[in-house]
Design a protein around this motif. Structure first.
Motif, short mmCIF file in Angstrom:
data_model
loop_
_atom_site.label_atom_id
_atom_site.label_comp_id
_atom_site.label_asym_id
_atom_site.label_seq_id
_atom_site.Cartn_x
_atom_site.Cartn_y
_atom_site.Cartn_z
N ASP A 1 -24.86 28.02 -71.69
CA ASP A 1 -25.14 29.24 -70.93
C ASP A 1 -24.48 29.11 -69.56
OD1 ASP A 1 -26.79 28.00 -69.02
OD2 ASP A 1 -28.64 28.47 -70.05
N PRO A 2 -24.47 30.16 -68.72
CA PRO A 2 -23.72 30.10 -67.46
C PRO A 2 -24.41 29.31 -66.35
CG PRO A 2 -24.81 32.22 -67.65
CD PRO A 2 -25.05 31.49 -68.94
N GLY A 3 -25.53 28.67 -66.65
CA GLY A 3 -26.26 27.92 -65.64
C GLY A 3 -25.43 26.85 -64.98
N HIS A 4 -24.52 26.24 -65.74
CA HIS A 4 -23.71 25.16 -65.17
C HIS A 4 -22.88 25.66 -63.99
CE1 HIS A 4 -21.11 21.73 -64.74
NE2 HIS A 4 -20.05 22.48 -64.97
N ASP A 5 -22.30 26.85 -64.10
CA ASP A 5 -21.48 27.38 -63.01
C ASP A 5 -22.32 27.61 -61.75
OD1 ASP A 5 -19.21 27.42 -64.61
OD2 ASP A 5 -19.62 29.42 -65.36
N LEU A 6 -23.56 28.03 -61.95
CA LEU A 6 -24.46 28.22 -60.81
C LEU A 6 -24.80 26.88 -60.18
CD1 LEU A 6 -26.27 30.01 -59.04
CD2 LEU A 6 -28.02 29.88 -60.83
N VAL A 7 -25.03 25.87 -61.00
CA VAL A 7 -25.32 24.53 -60.49
C VAL A 7 -24.15 24.01 -59.65
CG1 VAL A 7 -25.66 22.11 -61.16
CG2 VAL A 7 -26.93 23.91 -62.32
N HIS B 1 -26.45 36.12 -67.27
CA HIS B 1 -25.86 35.66 -68.52
C HIS B 1 -24.34 35.60 -68.38
CE1 HIS B 1 -24.98 39.92 -69.00
NE2 HIS B 1 -26.28 40.18 -68.86
N GLU B 2 -23.67 35.22 -69.46
CA GLU B 2 -22.22 34.98 -69.40
C GLU B 2 -21.42 36.22 -69.03
OE1 GLU B 2 -20.48 33.88 -73.12
OE2 GLU B 2 -21.82 35.15 -74.29
N HIS B 3 -21.96 37.41 -69.30
CA HIS B 3 -21.21 38.63 -69.04
C HIS B 3 -21.33 39.15 -67.60
CE1 HIS B 3 -20.39 38.75 -73.28
NE2 HIS B 3 -21.68 38.79 -73.58
N ASN B 4 -22.34 38.65 -66.86
CA ASN B 4 -22.47 39.10 -65.47
C ASN B 4 -22.45 37.95 -64.47
OD1 ASN B 4 -24.99 37.90 -65.61
ND2 ASN B 4 -26.15 39.74 -65.09
N SER B 5 -22.18 36.73 -64.95
CA SER B 5 -22.29 35.55 -64.09
C SER B 5 -21.31 35.60 -62.91
CB SER B 5 -22.07 34.27 -64.90
OG SER B 5 -20.78 34.25 -65.48
N HIS B 6 -20.11 36.18 -63.13
CA HIS B 6 -19.10 36.22 -62.06
C HIS B 6 -19.62 36.96 -60.83
CE1 HIS B 6 -15.11 36.11 -60.30
NE2 HIS B 6 -15.21 37.40 -60.04
N SER B 7 -20.29 38.08 -61.06
CA SER B 7 -20.81 38.85 -59.93
C SER B 7 -22.20 38.39 -59.50
CB SER B 7 -20.86 40.34 -60.30
OG SER B 7 -21.72 40.56 -61.41
N LYS B 8 -22.94 37.78 -60.43
CA LYS B 8 -24.33 37.42 -60.15
C LYS B 8 -24.46 36.15 -59.34
CE LYS B 8 -28.49 38.90 -60.81
NZ LYS B 8 -28.91 40.24 -60.41
N ILE B 9 -23.58 35.18 -59.55
CA ILE B 9 -23.71 33.90 -58.85
C ILE B 9 -23.68 34.07 -57.33
CG2 ILE B 9 -22.52 31.71 -58.40
CD1 ILE B 9 -22.00 31.49 -61.38
N PRO B 10 -22.74 34.84 -56.75
CA PRO B 10 -22.79 35.03 -55.30
C PRO B 10 -24.10 35.64 -54.82
CG PRO B 10 -20.68 35.74 -56.17
CD PRO B 10 -21.56 35.49 -57.35
N GLU B 11 -24.67 36.57 -55.59
CA GLU B 11 -25.95 37.18 -55.22
C GLU B 11 -27.06 36.14 -55.21
OE1 GLU B 11 -27.00 40.49 -57.65
OE2 GLU B 11 -25.01 41.40 -57.56
#
Length: 295
Positions: free
Chosen positions: A102-108, A68-78
């Motif tokens: 939602d933070p999905g765009h940053d992951l995309v 989610h938006e609060h953990n996306s910064h650390s979660k995306i690299p994982e």
């Protein structure tokens, strides 16, 4: 240039699937969405507790991780590491299409940079669902989502939206609806037509059609519940010449003076550069370089 062949047999990495979920009625879940959620190695969910209800209903036992938006910064690299290791991941939001609000765009974006295939599944979307039943023109339309909360940012957004000839799609939470309707009436005019769409696909689905004046009156006498989509009639007489007039008024000033004019009026430098670029219909990079005197 980069080309993605989503279903090529020689994929070097795992695949990120963007899986829409029902916006209310579980019967709107597609067969393909259920199949993908069962077959992937991991589900990245906006709210694992909420998604667990969906998974249990369809007897899906795939492991979930919170994203989610609060953990996306650390979660995306994982998540990227897992995809590069060959795992396939399904990303879901609480309801509707992933990557919208939602933070999905940053992951995309990160997946496309890394050469990881991103496969979207079609499915439920609150904005389009509301639009086609609103009674207002379904095309062209302009999707905006949630308005900014900060006063200056919100006012800037409303000033621009009020002039758009396209039918507008906004989202709003129930506890903010009354105030938002008043703000919209002020920015768009009280007699602009709009439709409130709430509890879409659910038992208490409702469409309230009228002018902003009508909708404000309705909101004052009704208990506000449910998430709302607001569909707004486009402006059939936009101030087409407003930008030209503004450009002409500043035409005697240098680019630096024009940018400084907007900075003094309250805009940040980058926003002022963007505005000057828009006024003169040039790329903002040109204005940026000239303003900062870069060769």
């Amino acid at each position: 240039m980069e080309t993605q062949k989503s279903f090529a047999s020689n994929q070097p990495f795992g695949t990120l699937y963007l899986v829409p979920t029902p916006i209310g009625n579980l019967d709107d879940m597609t067969f393909r969405a259920i199949k993908v959620l069962k077959e992937v190695d991991l589900i990245a969910a906006e709210d694992t507790r909420n998604t667990a209800k969906l998974l249990n209903h369809f007897e899906i036992g795939t492991h979930q991780e919170s994203f989610h938006e609060h953990n996306s910064h650390s979660k995306i690299p994982e998540l990227i590491d897992k995809l590069k290791a060959g795992q396939s991941i399904a990303q879901v939001s609480d309801a509707g299409m992933p990557s919208i609000s939602d933070p999905g765009h940053d992951l995309v974006v990160e997946c496309t940079k890394q050469g990881i295939s991103v496969v979207p599944l079609p499915g439920a979307n609150a904005g389009i669902t509301a639009l086609i039943a609103s009674g207002l023109s379904p095309q062209p339309f302009y999707f905006f989502g949630f308005l900014p909360r900060k006063g200056k940012e919100q006012q800037d957004a409303l000033t621009e939206l009020a002039e758009k000839p396209e039918t507008l799609i906004l989202y709003e939470a129930p506890h903010r609806l009354k105030q938002t309707l008043k703000v919209l009436a002020s920015a768009f005019s009280a007699d602009r037509r709009a439709v409130l769409c709430r509890e879409l696909t659910k038992r208490h689905e409702e469409f309230i059609r009228g002018t902003f004046s009508d909708l404000i009156e309705w909101s004052e006498t009704t208990e506000i519940r449910g998430e709302f989509v607001i569909i707004i009639d486009g402006n059939d007489h936009p101030a087409v010449g407003a930008i030209d007039e503004e450009a002409n008024a500043l035409s005697g000033l240098s680019v630096k003076e024009q940018v400084d004019h907007y900075v003094e009026s309250g805009l940040k430098v980058n926003d002022a550069i963007k505005k000057v670029a828009k006024l003169h219909e040039v790329k903002k990079q040109l204005i940026y370089r000239e303003y900062h005197q870069l060769d």
